[in-house]
Write a protein that holds these residues in place. Structure first.
Motif, PDB file in Angstrom:
ATOM      1  N   GLU A 170       0.827  -1.212   0.000  1.00  0.00           N
ATOM      2  CA  GLU A 170       0.000   0.000   0.000  1.00  0.00           C
ATOM      3  C   GLU A 170       0.859   1.259   0.000  1.00  0.00           C
ATOM      4  OE1 GLU A 170      -3.104   2.442   2.895  1.00  0.00           O
ATOM      5  OE2 GLU A 170      -2.239   0.533   3.535  1.00  0.00           O
ATOM      6  N   ALA A 171       1.883   1.281   0.849  1.00  0.00           N
ATOM      7  CA  ALA A 171       2.688   2.494   1.001  1.00  0.00           C
ATOM      8  C   ALA A 171       3.670   2.694  -0.149  1.00  0.00           C
ATOM      9  CB  ALA A 171       3.440   2.444   2.335  1.00  0.00           C
ATOM     10  N   MET A 172       4.293   1.620  -0.617  1.00  0.00           N
ATOM     11  CA  MET A 172       5.383   1.732  -1.582  1.00  0.00           C
ATOM     12  C   MET A 172       4.940   1.581  -3.032  1.00  0.00           C
ATOM     13  SD  MET A 172       7.751   2.347   0.530  1.00  0.00           S
ATOM     14  CE  MET A 172       9.129   2.335  -0.621  1.00  0.00           C
ATOM     15  N   ILE A 173       3.791   0.951  -3.264  1.00  0.00           N
ATOM     16  CA  ILE A 173       3.381   0.696  -4.653  1.00  0.00           C
ATOM     17  C   ILE A 173       2.087   1.432  -4.978  1.00  0.00           C
ATOM     18  CG2 ILE A 173       2.765  -1.076  -6.331  1.00  0.00           C
ATOM     19  CD1 ILE A 173       4.454  -3.046  -4.820  1.00  0.00           C
ATOM     20  N   PHE A 174       1.002   1.056  -4.313  1.00  0.00           N
ATOM     21  CA  PHE A 174      -0.310   1.574  -4.708  1.00  0.00           C
ATOM     22  C   PHE A 174      -0.437   3.074  -4.459  1.00  0.00           C
ATOM     23  CE2 PHE A 174      -1.238  -2.928  -3.387  1.00  0.00           C
ATOM     24  CZ  PHE A 174      -1.286  -3.411  -4.686  1.00  0.00           C
ATOM     25  N   SER A 175      -0.060   3.541  -3.270  1.00  0.00           N
ATOM     26  CA  SER A 175      -0.206   4.966  -2.960  1.00  0.00           C
ATOM     27  C   SER A 175       0.693   5.821  -3.848  1.00  0.00           C
ATOM     28  CB  SER A 175       0.112   5.219  -1.486  1.00  0.00           C
ATOM     29  OG  SER A 175      -0.826   4.570  -0.657  1.00  0.00           O
ATOM     30  N   LYS A 176       1.904   5.356  -4.122  1.00  0.00           N
ATOM     31  CA  LYS A 176       2.832   6.155  -4.923  1.00  0.00           C
ATOM     32  C   LYS A 176       2.424   6.186  -6.382  1.00  0.00           C
ATOM     33  CE  LYS A 176       6.923   5.922  -2.063  1.00  0.00           C
ATOM     34  NZ  LYS A 176       7.819   7.016  -2.082  1.00  0.00           N
ATOM     35  N   VAL A 222      -6.940   4.031  -3.993  1.00  0.00           N
ATOM     36  CA  VAL A 222      -6.235   2.958  -3.290  1.00  0.00           C
ATOM     37  C   VAL A 222      -7.205   2.116  -2.462  1.00  0.00           C
ATOM     38  CG1 VAL A 222      -4.419   2.471  -1.587  1.00  0.00           C
ATOM     39  CG2 VAL A 222      -4.100   4.286  -3.254  1.00  0.00           C
ATOM     40  N   SER A 223      -8.339   2.690  -2.060  1.00  0.00           N
ATOM     41  CA  SER A 223      -9.242   2.002  -1.127  1.00  0.00           C
ATOM     42  C   SER A 223      -9.713   0.631  -1.617  1.00  0.00           C
ATOM     43  CB  SER A 223     -10.438   2.900  -0.797  1.00  0.00           C
ATOM     44  OG  SER A 223     -11.079   3.351  -1.964  1.00  0.00           O
ATOM     45  N   PRO A 224     -10.016   0.391  -2.918  1.00  0.00           N
ATOM     46  CA  PRO A 224     -10.400  -0.971  -3.319  1.00  0.00           C
ATOM     47  C   PRO A 224      -9.291  -1.996  -3.098  1.00  0.00           C
ATOM     48  CG  PRO A 224     -10.989   0.607  -5.025  1.00  0.00           C
ATOM     49  CD  PRO A 224     -10.148   1.331  -4.047  1.00  0.00           C
ATOM     50  N   PHE A 225      -8.048  -1.571  -3.231  1.00  0.00           N
ATOM     51  CA  PHE A 225      -6.934  -2.493  -3.022  1.00  0.00           C
ATOM     52  C   PHE A 225      -6.804  -2.853  -1.540  1.00  0.00           C
ATOM     53  CE2 PHE A 225      -6.142  -0.029  -6.820  1.00  0.00           C
ATOM     54  CZ  PHE A 225      -5.733  -0.982  -7.729  1.00  0.00           C
ATOM     55  N   ILE A 226      -7.006  -1.861  -0.658  1.00  0.00           N
ATOM     56  CA  ILE A 226      -6.969  -2.146   0.775  1.00  0.00           C
ATOM     57  C   ILE A 226      -8.117  -3.076   1.152  1.00  0.00           C
ATOM     58  CG2 ILE A 226      -6.857  -1.112   3.067  1.00  0.00           C
ATOM     59  CD1 ILE A 226      -4.575  -0.398   1.124  1.00  0.00           C
ATOM     60  N   LEU A 227      -9.265  -2.839   0.551  1.00  0.00           N
ATOM     61  CA  LEU A 227     -10.418  -3.711   0.807  1.00  0.00           C
ATOM     62  C   LEU A 227     -10.122  -5.145   0.368  1.00  0.00           C
ATOM     63  CD1 LEU A 227     -13.356  -4.227   1.561  1.00  0.00           C
ATOM     64  CD2 LEU A 227     -14.036  -3.289  -0.659  1.00  0.00           C
ATOM     65  N   ALA A 228      -9.490  -5.312  -0.781  1.00  0.00           N
ATOM     66  CA  ALA A 228      -9.168  -6.652  -1.271  1.00  0.00           C
ATOM     67  C   ALA A 228      -8.192  -7.371  -0.346  1.00  0.00           C
ATOM     68  CB  ALA A 228      -8.605  -6.567  -2.689  1.00  0.00           C
ATOM     69  N   THR A 229      -7.215  -6.644   0.205  1.00  0.00           N
ATOM     70  CA  THR A 229      -6.265  -7.279   1.131  1.00  0.00           C
ATOM     71  C   THR A 229      -6.965  -7.743   2.404  1.00  0.00           C
ATOM     72  OG1 THR A 229      -5.669  -5.137   2.118  1.00  0.00           O
ATOM     73  CG2 THR A 229      -4.370  -5.899   0.243  1.00  0.00           C
ATOM     74  N   TYR A 237     -11.869   7.073   6.188  1.00  0.00           N
ATOM     75  CA  TYR A 237     -11.396   6.230   5.088  1.00  0.00           C
ATOM     76  C   TYR A 237     -10.998   4.843   5.600  1.00  0.00           C
ATOM     77  CZ  TYR A 237      -7.478   4.443   2.277  1.00  0.00           C
ATOM     78  OH  TYR A 237      -6.582   3.645   1.604  1.00  0.00           O
ATOM     79  N   LEU A 238     -10.269   4.800   6.693  1.00  0.00           N
ATOM     80  CA  LEU A 238      -9.863   3.522   7.277  1.00  0.00           C
ATOM     81  C   LEU A 238     -11.065   2.764   7.833  1.00  0.00           C
ATOM     82  CD1 LEU A 238      -6.662   4.749   9.158  1.00  0.00           C
ATOM     83  CD2 LEU A 238      -6.764   3.546   6.969  1.00  0.00           C
ATOM     84  N   TYR A 239     -11.961   3.500   8.493  1.00  0.00           N
ATOM     85  CA  TYR A 239     -13.120   2.853   9.113  1.00  0.00           C
ATOM     86  C   TYR A 239     -14.062   2.267   8.061  1.00  0.00           C
ATOM     87  CZ  TYR A 239     -17.948   2.779  10.693  1.00  0.00           C
ATOM     88  OH  TYR A 239     -19.254   2.424  10.913  1.00  0.00           O
ATOM     89  N   PHE A 240     -14.390   3.048   7.044  1.00  0.00           N
ATOM     90  CA  PHE A 240     -15.344   2.574   6.049  1.00  0.00           C
ATOM     91  C   PHE A 240     -14.770   1.442   5.206  1.00  0.00           C
ATOM     92  CE2 PHE A 240     -17.652   6.772   6.440  1.00  0.00           C
ATOM     93  CZ  PHE A 240     -18.800   6.200   6.948  1.00  0.00           C
ATOM     94  N   THR A 241     -13.464   1.411   5.014  1.00  0.00           N
ATOM     95  CA  THR A 241     -12.868   0.270   4.307  1.00  0.00           C
ATOM     96  C   THR A 241     -13.057  -1.011   5.105  1.00  0.00           C
ATOM     97  OG1 THR A 241     -11.208   1.761   3.338  1.00  0.00           O
ATOM     98  CG2 THR A 241     -10.761  -0.599   3.244  1.00  0.00           C
ATOM     99  N   MET A 248     -18.611   2.188  -6.047  1.00  0.00           N
ATOM    100  CA  MET A 248     -17.481   1.999  -6.960  1.00  0.00           C
ATOM    101  C   MET A 248     -16.312   1.298  -6.272  1.00  0.00           C
ATOM    102  SD  MET A 248     -16.098   5.896  -7.397  1.00  0.00           S
ATOM    103  CE  MET A 248     -15.484   6.863  -6.025  1.00  0.00           C
ATOM    104  N   VAL A 249     -16.102   1.534  -4.978  1.00  0.00           N
ATOM    105  CA  VAL A 249     -15.035   0.826  -4.262  1.00  0.00           C
ATOM    106  C   VAL A 249     -15.364  -0.662  -4.165  1.00  0.00           C
ATOM    107  CG1 VAL A 249     -13.866   0.599  -2.040  1.00  0.00           C
ATOM    108  CG2 VAL A 249     -14.292   2.861  -2.987  1.00  0.00           C
ATOM    109  N   SER A 250     -16.603  -0.980  -3.817  1.00  0.00           N
ATOM    110  CA  SER A 250     -17.010  -2.387  -3.715  1.00  0.00           C
ATOM    111  C   SER A 250     -16.985  -3.068  -5.073  1.00  0.00           C
ATOM    112  CB  SER A 250     -18.414  -2.491  -3.107  1.00  0.00           C
ATOM    113  OG  SER A 250     -18.471  -1.895  -1.827  1.00  0.00           O
ATOM    114  N   LEU A 251     -17.392  -2.354  -6.111  1.00  0.00           N
ATOM    115  CA  LEU A 251     -17.396  -2.937  -7.460  1.00  0.00           C
ATOM    116  C   LEU A 251     -15.987  -3.315  -7.891  1.00  0.00           C
ATOM    117  CD1 LEU A 251     -19.189  -3.508  -9.994  1.00  0.00           C
ATOM    118  CD2 LEU A 251     -18.472  -1.262 -10.818  1.00  0.00           C
ATOM    119  N   HIS A 252     -15.045  -2.405  -7.683  1.00  0.00           N
ATOM    120  CA  HIS A 252     -13.674  -2.690  -8.107  1.00  0.00           C
ATOM    121  C   HIS A 252     -13.072  -3.833  -7.286  1.00  0.00           C
ATOM    122  CE1 HIS A 252     -10.259  -1.371 -10.537  1.00  0.00           C
ATOM    123  NE2 HIS A 252      -9.503  -1.721  -9.514  1.00  0.00           N
ATOM    124  N   ALA A 253     -13.309  -3.834  -5.989  1.00  0.00           N
ATOM    125  CA  ALA A 253     -12.803  -4.922  -5.148  1.00  0.00           C
ATOM    126  C   ALA A 253     -13.446  -6.248  -5.542  1.00  0.00           C
ATOM    127  CB  ALA A 253     -13.069  -4.619  -3.676  1.00  0.00           C
TER     128      ALA A 253
END
Length: 790
Positions: free
Chosen positions: A348-354, A362-369, A450-454, A571-576
């Motif tokens: 998340e910190a080194m790849i997706f956020s950058k 980035v939120s769909p990726f955090i949701l997937a993890t 953002y953290l809570y809703f994910t 849209m976050v749920s759809l992508h995840a």
């Protein structure tokens, strides 16, 4: 199959040569005839498990609902290659239902006292035949009655008992958080004026993620159910299911390979369905369109990066899921769970956020993890281990959100500000301007939500993931690799469903606790503001609504723009969902490949992928038509074309609206950046829009006129030609006067001559700028203008 003669050489590994913790045979709760295991469907299909090939009985598919489990082998100590077991023990643990009825719940086999033999000779000869008792072994049959707690752990009790257990856990969790809230309210009563807002939170704020998630999983489950009915459902016999999975159409394919090939084809269709969902999710996450340009297309690049990283995330999840099937993971589950958390945090910190630059993308990726971490916990040793793992995760997240996160956000923000001040001081620059406390606290609230809703979306996705795994349990081989029976999956799903309203009620108390402990963390006020902005918007899609938040950090602006409305969760749920669907599809293809299926040899593999893509797009248009017909997210009083469709030209697709509207919004952003660079002042969108209207650069609907771009480009080209011509004349030593400048083809004069230069100024490339002799008495200065030097 498991009573073979150990004195006879065989091409298959024998049952006592099974790897440690390997599954050597299957036991059922109901009797199965011996003939079922002797059919040709058994003999022609072999399953590779570590170093052991195991018969795959047809009875597995016929009796899965009453299957007890795969029986695992334990080697014990002293094993090495070339040895045979002297003692074999089968342990059966049962639940004494009545005085005359026992229910088997767990079966295991252990091998002890290994003896060496010569496997090169035929037949085998033993190194110490007398000590090996002539090739015989001791078999011990051991039965043990389980305690009530162990019966509960092995899912041996009636379903109603587990439902009551789930409700007791849910009530205890809500009661515990409510008790903490009451204590905090009493302690902070003198200076705490924040109300609980229970009804508003539960019926309005909590309903948004439920609605967004519910709409997002519809395309995933519709497509999955169609694929399941075509390939996986046992009672169906479709044409696609009967086609040979090789190019030898005239040969009869083994009956046992039919379900394996069908599972591989279902995985291919799920893979393409997930890719199509991810593509639509990327279009929603990055809705802006670029101005016409063959090169400069930043929003297109951002969408491409989003889709590329989504496929990378699919491979990462696939690796984690496949690794969770191994014995190494089973023996060191807590250690690997921590390692995966660290790995996902680094990604998340080194790849997706950058690479993506925005928290919202980035939120769909955090949701997937978070979803994959929940998935691999399903392989827990039993019911109590599963409950314990979920309760520990729930309690740690609750404590972290209430106590650690607000302090962490505040300390992180102040640390960054202090570092920026020191860097500026070291360069002799004034310190960068800081945000007022209210705006800085608002940024902290945005990140905290953002953290809570994910996490909330991950909680809602949990039963959907279990339902998906239950639907495709045969091609995913859930029973074999996770050792989870169908009844256990249903219990897990029930617990996950009950946990959703439990968590939402806990969060209501927790939100008020946070505001009581951290008065600057005004979470309710921000959510109320977001709800009001969504209710009073004039655009159907919130991402296209004008909102002045340029004082906020760039990575948070899109989050604030979407106002945590139901469209954001959609849209976050759809992508995840697309990421998880693709991962499951890849897993099914790999498992089918281990059993003999090959996509390269399947003649309908590529047509299936093309059909799935085409069907997905047709179904998408149908969903959009239904949304337009039912008035989903339509704004009251909006123009007819915006109220009845997702696009201005009424073609039923959301892309056209986004493309047209995003064009105007994108150029507003570019103009704003230029004005900020030139003037140092932030210009509001309405003033920029009004200026474009006054200049005739937009039409009556508020969209940039295409000819304006062509005129601007033509003027820029003419300007460059004039500058190039004048530079060539000056560089050649030719004296230029205002009346010497030839008019351009469009009748306009070229660059205006600076009055302070006077007339007759020239430049010799070997000398510094001077003045002509006849102008020596002129008052004009000889300073050479910087723009002409360039």
């Amino acid at each position: 199959r498991y009573m073979e003669d150990h004195l006879v050489s065989d091409s298959y590994d024998k049952w006592y040569q099974a790897a440690d913790k390997a599954q050597i045979f299957m036991i059922t709760q109901q009797p199965v005839t011996y003939k079922s295991f002797e059919d040709d469907t058994v003999a022609t299909t072999q399953v590779q498990q570590s170093t052991t090939k195991i018969a795959w009985p047809a009875v597995y598919a016929q009796n899965q609902l009453q299957t007890l489990a795969w029986v695992r082998a334990s080697r014990g100590s002293g094993f090495s290659s070339g040895k045979l077991p002297g003692n074999v023990t089968m342990s059966l643990e049962y639940y004494q239902v009545t005085t005359t009825l026992k229910k088997l719940l767990k079966v295991s086999v252990s091998f002890e006292e290994w003896y060496a033999y010569d496997d090169e000779a035929s037949p085998y000869t033993y190194a110490t035949a007398t000590s090996f008792r002539g090739g015989q072994y001791n078999f011990t049959f051991k039965m043990t009655a389980l305690s009530w707690l162990n019966v509960l752990n092995y899912f041996g009790l009636p379903q109603m008992v587990y439902m009551m257990f789930f409700f007791v856990i849910a009530f205890a969790a809500v009661f515990g958080v409510g008790l903490v809230w009451a204590i905090v309210r009493l302690v902070t009563w003198s200076h705490n004026n924040s109300a609980l807002h229970f009804k508003e939170y539960f019926l309005e704020f909590s309903a948004k993620p439920v609605k967004g998630f519910g709409l997002a999983v519809v395309p995933m489950f519709v497509g999955s159910c169609v694929i399941w009915a075509m390939f996986v459902k046992p009672s169906t016999s479709t044409t696609l299911k009967q086609i040979n999975a090789n190019w030898n159409f005239d040969e009869t394919e083994a009956v046992s390979l039919k379900p394996i090939n069908a599972g591989g084809r279902a995985g291919l269709c799920l893979l393409m369905l997930g890719v199509e969902i991810m593509a639509n999710g990327a279009a929603l996450l990055v809705p802006r369109q670029d101005r016409p340009s063959p090169i400069w297309r930043p929003y297109y690049w951002q969408r491409s990066h989003t889709l590329f990283l989504s496929m990378l995330m699919t491979l990462i999840i696939l690796f984690v899921v496949e690794f969770s099937y191994t014995n190494i993971f089973s023996a060191n589950t807590p250690l690997f769970m921590i390692a995966f958390k660290v790995m996902f945090a680094v990604c998340e910190a080194m790849i997706f956020s950058k690479m993506l630059g925005e928290k919202m993308i980035v939120s769909p990726f955090i949701l997937a993890t978070q979803l994959v971490q929940f998935t691999i916990t399903l392989g827990a040793a039993g019911f109590l281990s599963f409950i314990r793992a979920n309760l520990i995760e729930l309690s740690t997240d609750t404590f972290k959100r209430a106590t650690i996160d607000p302090y962490k956000l505040k300390v992180s923000r102040r640390t960054k500000q202090n570092v920026a001040d020191k860097i500026a001081a070291s360069k002799g620059l004034p310190p960068p301007e800081r945000l007022p406390d209210d705006k800085a606290s608002k940024e902290d609230v945005v990140i905290g939500l953002y953290l809570y809703f994910t996490s909330t979306l991950a909680l809602m996705f949990a039963p959907a993931c279990i339902a998906f795994m239950f639907l495709f349990r045969e091609p995913l081989y859930i029973l074999r690799y996770y050792n989870i029976r169908d009844t256990e999956m249903l219990y897990y799903m029930e617990f996950a469903v009950i946990l959703i309203p439990t968590q939402l009620m806990m969060d209501i108390f927790l939100s008020n606790v946070i505001e009581s402990i951290h008065p600057s963390f005004k979470q309710y006020e921000y959510l109320r503001e977001c709800a009001d902005r969504f209710n009073t918007r004039h655009r159907r899609w919130m991402g296209l609504q004008e909102h002045d938040n340029y004082w906020m950090a760039p990575e948070l602006r899109s989050l604030d723009q979407m106002a945590y409305c139901s469209q954001y969760f959609f849209m976050v749920s759809l992508h995840a969902a697309g990421i998880m669907t693709s991962s499951y599809g890849c897993s099914m293809v790999l498992k089918a490949g281990q059993l003999g299926y090959s996509t390269m040899q399947d003649p309908i593999a590529i047509p299936l992928m093309m059909i799935t893509t085409f069907a997905s797009r047709v179904v998408k248009k149908g969903f959009l038509a239904i949304a337009n017909k039912t008035g989903l997210w339509v704004v009251k009083g909006a123009p007819k074309e915006d109220a009845n469709s997702f696009n201005i030209v009424q073609e039923g697709g959301i892309e056209e609206t986004i493309e047209k509207e995003g064009l105007f919004e994108a150029n507003i952003t570019e103009v704003r950046k230029v004005l900020k660079h030139l003037t140092g002042v932030e210009w509001p969108n309405d003033r920029i829009s009004q200026a474009l209207h006054d200049a005739g650069m937009v039409d009556k609907d508020g969209f940039l006129v295409k000819s304006t771009f062509e005129e601007d480009e033509q003027k820029e080209a003419n300007e460059r030609r004039r500058r190039d011509r004048n530079d060539q004349l000056i560089m050649g030593g030719i004296v230029l006067r205002p009346d010497d400048q030839e008019p351009d083809s469009d009748g306009e004069g070229s660059l205006e001559w600076p009055e302070e230069l006077g007339y007759g100024t020239y430049w010799d490339s070997t000398k510094s700028p001077t003045k002509n002799q006849h102008d020596s008495d002129s008052e004009a200065s000889g300073d050479w203008p910087e723009e002409l030097t360039r």
